[in-house]
Design an enzyme around this catalytic site. Structure first.
Site, PDB file in Angstrom:
ATOM      1  N   GLU A 127     -63.171  -9.171  44.657  1.00 13.02           N
ATOM      2  CA  GLU A 127     -63.680  -8.169  43.698  1.00 13.02           C
ATOM      3  C   GLU A 127     -63.458  -8.553  42.239  1.00 13.02           C
ATOM      4  O   GLU A 127     -62.962  -7.745  41.449  1.00 13.02           O
ATOM      5  CB  GLU A 127     -63.066  -6.793  44.016  1.00 13.02           C
ATOM      6  CG  GLU A 127     -63.402  -6.341  45.422  1.00 13.02           C
ATOM      7  CD  GLU A 127     -62.744  -5.016  45.829  1.00 13.02           C
ATOM      8  OE1 GLU A 127     -62.199  -4.315  44.965  1.00 13.02           O
ATOM      9  OE2 GLU A 127     -62.777  -4.714  47.033  1.00 13.02           O
ATOM     10  N   ASN A 169     -64.909 -12.751  48.023  1.00 13.69           N
ATOM     11  CA  ASN A 169     -65.240 -11.507  48.722  1.00 13.69           C
ATOM     12  C   ASN A 169     -65.515 -10.383  47.725  1.00 13.69           C
ATOM     13  O   ASN A 169     -64.763 -10.215  46.754  1.00 13.69           O
ATOM     14  CB  ASN A 169     -64.033 -11.123  49.601  1.00 13.69           C
ATOM     15  CG  ASN A 169     -64.313 -10.007  50.575  1.00 13.69           C
ATOM     16  OD1 ASN A 169     -65.287 -10.060  51.328  1.00 13.69           O
ATOM     17  ND2 ASN A 169     -63.453  -8.991  50.582  1.00 13.69           N
ATOM     18  N   HIS A 205     -69.644  -1.967  52.393  1.00 11.26           N
ATOM     19  CA  HIS A 205     -69.293  -0.544  52.468  1.00 11.26           C
ATOM     20  C   HIS A 205     -70.570   0.213  52.121  1.00 11.26           C
ATOM     21  O   HIS A 205     -70.933   0.335  50.953  1.00 11.26           O
ATOM     22  CB  HIS A 205     -68.170  -0.220  51.479  1.00 11.26           C
ATOM     23  CG  HIS A 205     -66.881  -0.892  51.801  1.00 11.26           C
ATOM     24  ND1 HIS A 205     -66.168  -0.627  52.956  1.00 11.26           N
ATOM     25  CD2 HIS A 205     -66.159  -1.829  51.146  1.00 11.26           C
ATOM     26  CE1 HIS A 205     -65.067  -1.359  52.987  1.00 11.26           C
ATOM     27  NE2 HIS A 205     -65.038  -2.109  51.904  1.00 11.26           N
ATOM     28  N   GLU A 232     -66.152  -6.176  55.595  1.00 13.83           N
ATOM     29  CA  GLU A 232     -65.489  -4.857  55.586  1.00 13.83           C
ATOM     30  C   GLU A 232     -66.468  -3.751  55.948  1.00 13.83           C
ATOM     31  O   GLU A 232     -66.453  -2.659  55.371  1.00 13.83           O
ATOM     32  CB  GLU A 232     -64.879  -4.577  54.199  1.00 13.83           C
ATOM     33  CG  GLU A 232     -63.894  -5.639  53.734  1.00 13.83           C
ATOM     34  CD  GLU A 232     -63.213  -5.326  52.400  1.00 13.83           C
ATOM     35  OE1 GLU A 232     -63.264  -4.167  51.954  1.00 13.83           O
ATOM     36  OE2 GLU A 232     -62.640  -6.255  51.814  1.00 13.83           O
ATOM     37  N   ASP A 234     -68.514  -0.710  56.929  1.00 12.10           N
ATOM     38  CA  ASP A 234     -68.461   0.690  57.360  1.00 12.10           C
ATOM     39  C   ASP A 234     -69.664   1.386  56.737  1.00 12.10           C
ATOM     40  O   ASP A 234     -70.182   0.949  55.724  1.00 12.10           O
ATOM     41  CB  ASP A 234     -67.118   1.389  57.030  1.00 12.10           C
ATOM     42  CG  ASP A 234     -66.634   1.216  55.602  1.00 12.10           C
ATOM     43  OD1 ASP A 234     -67.453   0.960  54.706  1.00 12.10           O
ATOM     44  OD2 ASP A 234     -65.419   1.363  55.372  1.00 12.10           O
TER      45      ASP A 234
HETATM   46  O1  G3I Z   1     -47.690   2.137  52.626  1.00 11.07           O
HETATM   47  C1  G3I Z   1     -47.650   3.238  51.713  1.00 11.07           C
HETATM   48  C2  G3I Z   1     -46.756   4.319  52.216  1.00 11.07           C
HETATM   49  O2  G3I Z   1     -45.446   3.821  52.281  1.00 11.07           O
HETATM   50  C3  G3I Z   1     -46.836   5.528  51.277  1.00 11.07           C
HETATM   51  O3  G3I Z   1     -46.058   6.575  51.774  1.00 11.07           O
HETATM   52  C4  G3I Z   1     -48.275   5.976  51.140  1.00 11.07           C
HETATM   53  C5  G3I Z   1     -48.437   7.126  50.157  1.00 11.07           C
HETATM   54  O4  G3I Z   1     -49.552   6.987  49.342  1.00 11.07           O
HETATM   55  O5  G3I Z   1     -49.032   4.891  50.664  1.00 11.07           O
HETATM   56  C6  G3I Z   1     -49.045   3.778  51.535  1.00 11.07           C
HETATM   57  O6  G3I Z   1     -49.850   2.761  50.982  1.00 11.07           O
HETATM   58  C7  G3I Z   1     -51.236   2.984  51.034  1.00 11.07           C
HETATM   59  C8  G3I Z   1     -51.870   1.842  51.813  1.00 11.07           C
HETATM   60  O7  G3I Z   1     -53.271   1.941  51.771  1.00 11.07           O
HETATM   61  C9  G3I Z   1     -51.420   1.790  53.266  1.00 11.07           C
HETATM   62  O8  G3I Z   1     -51.825   2.969  53.915  1.00 11.07           O
HETATM   63  C10 G3I Z   1     -51.765   3.007  49.629  1.00 11.07           C
HETATM   64  O9  G3I Z   1     -51.305   4.164  48.950  1.00 11.07           O
HETATM   65  C11 G3I Z   1     -53.280   2.996  49.627  1.00 11.07           C
HETATM   66  O10 G3I Z   1     -53.738   2.838  48.291  1.00 11.07           O
HETATM   67  C12 G3I Z   1     -53.789   1.851  50.469  1.00 11.07           C
HETATM   68  O11 G3I Z   1     -55.188   1.926  50.496  1.00 11.07           O
HETATM   69  C13 G3I Z   1     -55.849   0.739  50.850  1.00 11.07           C
HETATM   70  C14 G3I Z   1     -56.769   0.293  49.735  1.00 11.07           C
HETATM   71  O12 G3I Z   1     -57.485  -0.857  50.129  1.00 11.07           O
HETATM   72  C15 G3I Z   1     -55.994  -0.010  48.463  1.00 11.07           C
HETATM   73  O13 G3I Z   1     -56.841  -0.153  47.398  1.00 11.07           O
HETATM   74  C16 G3I Z   1     -56.648   0.998  52.111  1.00 11.07           C
HETATM   75  O14 G3I Z   1     -55.756   1.231  53.206  1.00 11.07           O
HETATM   76  C17 G3I Z   1     -57.538  -0.200  52.442  1.00 11.07           C
HETATM   77  O15 G3I Z   1     -58.444   0.136  53.468  1.00 11.07           O
HETATM   78  C18 G3I Z   1     -58.343  -0.599  51.207  1.00 11.07           C
HETATM   79  O16 G3I Z   1     -59.105  -1.732  51.523  1.00 11.07           O
HETATM   80  C19 G3I Z   1     -59.944  -2.246  50.499  1.00 11.07           C
HETATM   81  C20 G3I Z   1     -59.994  -3.749  50.673  1.00 11.07           C
HETATM   82  O17 G3I Z   1     -58.681  -4.274  50.643  1.00 11.07           O
HETATM   83  C21 G3I Z   1     -60.852  -4.389  49.584  1.00 11.07           C
HETATM   84  N1  G3I Z   1     -62.177  -3.794  49.535  1.00 11.07           N
HETATM   85  C22 G3I Z   1     -62.212  -2.344  49.448  1.00 11.07           C
HETATM   86  C23 G3I Z   1     -61.380  -1.716  50.557  1.00 11.07           C
HETATM   87  C24 G3I Z   1     -61.448  -0.186  50.472  1.00 11.07           C
HETATM   88  O18 G3I Z   1     -60.865   0.284  49.292  1.00 11.07           O
END
Ligand code: G3I
Length: 301
Positions: A127, A169, A205, A232, A234
């Site tokens: 990105e 990517n 997406h 990715e 969906d």
């Molecule tokens: O692990 C912590 C946890 O300890 C905490 O209690 C909780 C509270 O907010 O957060 C947890 O971390 C989260 C993490 O996902 C694991 O669940 C983060 O806040 C959250 O921001 C994170 O989101 C991820 C996101 O990327 C971050 O920008 C999504 O799971 C993930 O699906 C998403 O994936 C991205 C790709 O990497 C790149 N392309 C876009 C895609 C969707 O945004």
């Protein structure tokens, strides 16, 4: 064939899912994972904040868990992602200039070395291009270290793990548009100058429609001499969900250098797109119409 992975394998492709280490103890989740998929991508566990929470101190516990799950399945493992302006650890967010550039390159080298020989393809840079009509780079602290940061990252990754395919990517690249053309021009330039790049990931997406030139956009990148991968996938739930999934699948199958498809989660309840039900399995793990349309598309090839 009767599963996504086995059906994709009929044409030498993979069908993968993004997975979370914390869910591997759920038997519904791992049951579907083991049955259907032959590639995995860590949804978060190999990102910078996870792997280098403090500078120079690396934590591979989550990433290694995903790797061993993939290995136990005989699946390909996609590495995601070495450098991304999001999910930078706090210490890196506040850095700039030469100190940040050195930290970025050390991160790429260390993580790619840790997983050397075990990763099918790395999202080396994620990105880095701007949305909208500019076709240019996205502003970030990474970009402000100099426009050559992307090629420097690819060279460092190649040196660390010569056998991993190295991918760029991005999202909103689902047809020919200013953003995808900006990336296209970068890849063309890298190929012309011998900067190592092997693949381009199209996150895909998608909402309730898909650009008519989705396949031809993949094809123009393949014509540059790189593999393309759907990384990715969906799709928003709506009347068109199953059709859009089938369209993406057929597009990949029609492009010989499209090596595989990854969906960004397993059940709707696993998705980052809360409430959109964008995946192939419902919250209980049942196959949705979108699943059947993908399976049929894979088997029609
Ligand atoms: O692990 C912590 C946890 O300890 C905490 O209690 C909780 C509270 O907010 O957060 C947890 O971390 C989260 C993490 O996902 C694991 O669940 C983060 O806040 C959250 O921001 C994170 O989101 C991820 C996101 O990327 C971050 O920008 C999504 O799971 C993930 O699906 C998403 O994936 C991205 C790709 O990497 C790149 N392309 C876009 C895609 C969707 O945004």
């Amino acid at each position: 064939a009767s599963t996504l992975g086995a059906s994709a394998a009929q044409s030498g492709r993979y069908f993968g899912a993004a997975i979370a280490a914390g869910k591997l103890s759920n038997s519904t989740y791992t049951g579907i994972l083991n049955r259907e998929f032959n590639s995995v991508t860590p949804e978060n566990e190999m990102k910078w904040d996870a792997t280098e929470p403090s500078q120079g101190s690396f934590n591979y516990s989550g990433g290694d868990r995903i790797l061993s799950q993939g290995q136990s399945m005989g699946a390909k493992v996609r590495g995601h992602a070495l450098l991304w302006y999001q999910q930078e650890p706090g210490w890196a967010q506040s850095m700039s200039g030469t100190a940040l550039r050195n930290a970025m390159m050390n991160h790429v080298t260390q993580v790619a070395t840790h997983y050397k020989g075990k990763i099918y393809a790395w999202d080396v840079v994620n990105e880095a291009f701007a949305d909208g009509g500019s076709g240019g780079r996205r502003d970030s602290n990474l970009q402000r270290t100099g426009n050559d940061w992307i090629e420097a990252a690819f060279k460092a990754a190649r040196a660390a793990d010569p056998n991993a395919k190295l991918c760029y990517n991005d999202y909103n690249t689902d047809g020919v548009n200013a953003k995808s053309t900006g990336i296209y021009n970068m890849v063309k330039d890298f190929k012309a100058r011998g900067v190592p790049i092997d693949c381009v990931g199209f996150q895909s997406h998608l909402g309730t429609s898909i650009p008519g030139d989705y396949q031809s956009n993949l094809q123009r990148f393949a014509a540059l001499g790189v593999d393309v991968q759907i990384t990715e996938l969906d799709v928003a739930q709506g009347g068109n969900q199953a059709n859009i999934y089938a369209t993406v699948t057929r597009a990949c199958l029609a492009v010989s250098r499209c090596t595989g498809i990854t969906v960004w989660g397993i059940r709707d309840s696993d998705s980052w797109r809360t409430g959109e039900n964008p995946l192939l399995f419902d919250n209980s793990g049942n196959k949705k119409a979108a699943y059947t349309s993908v399976l049929n598309a894979l088997n029609a090839a």
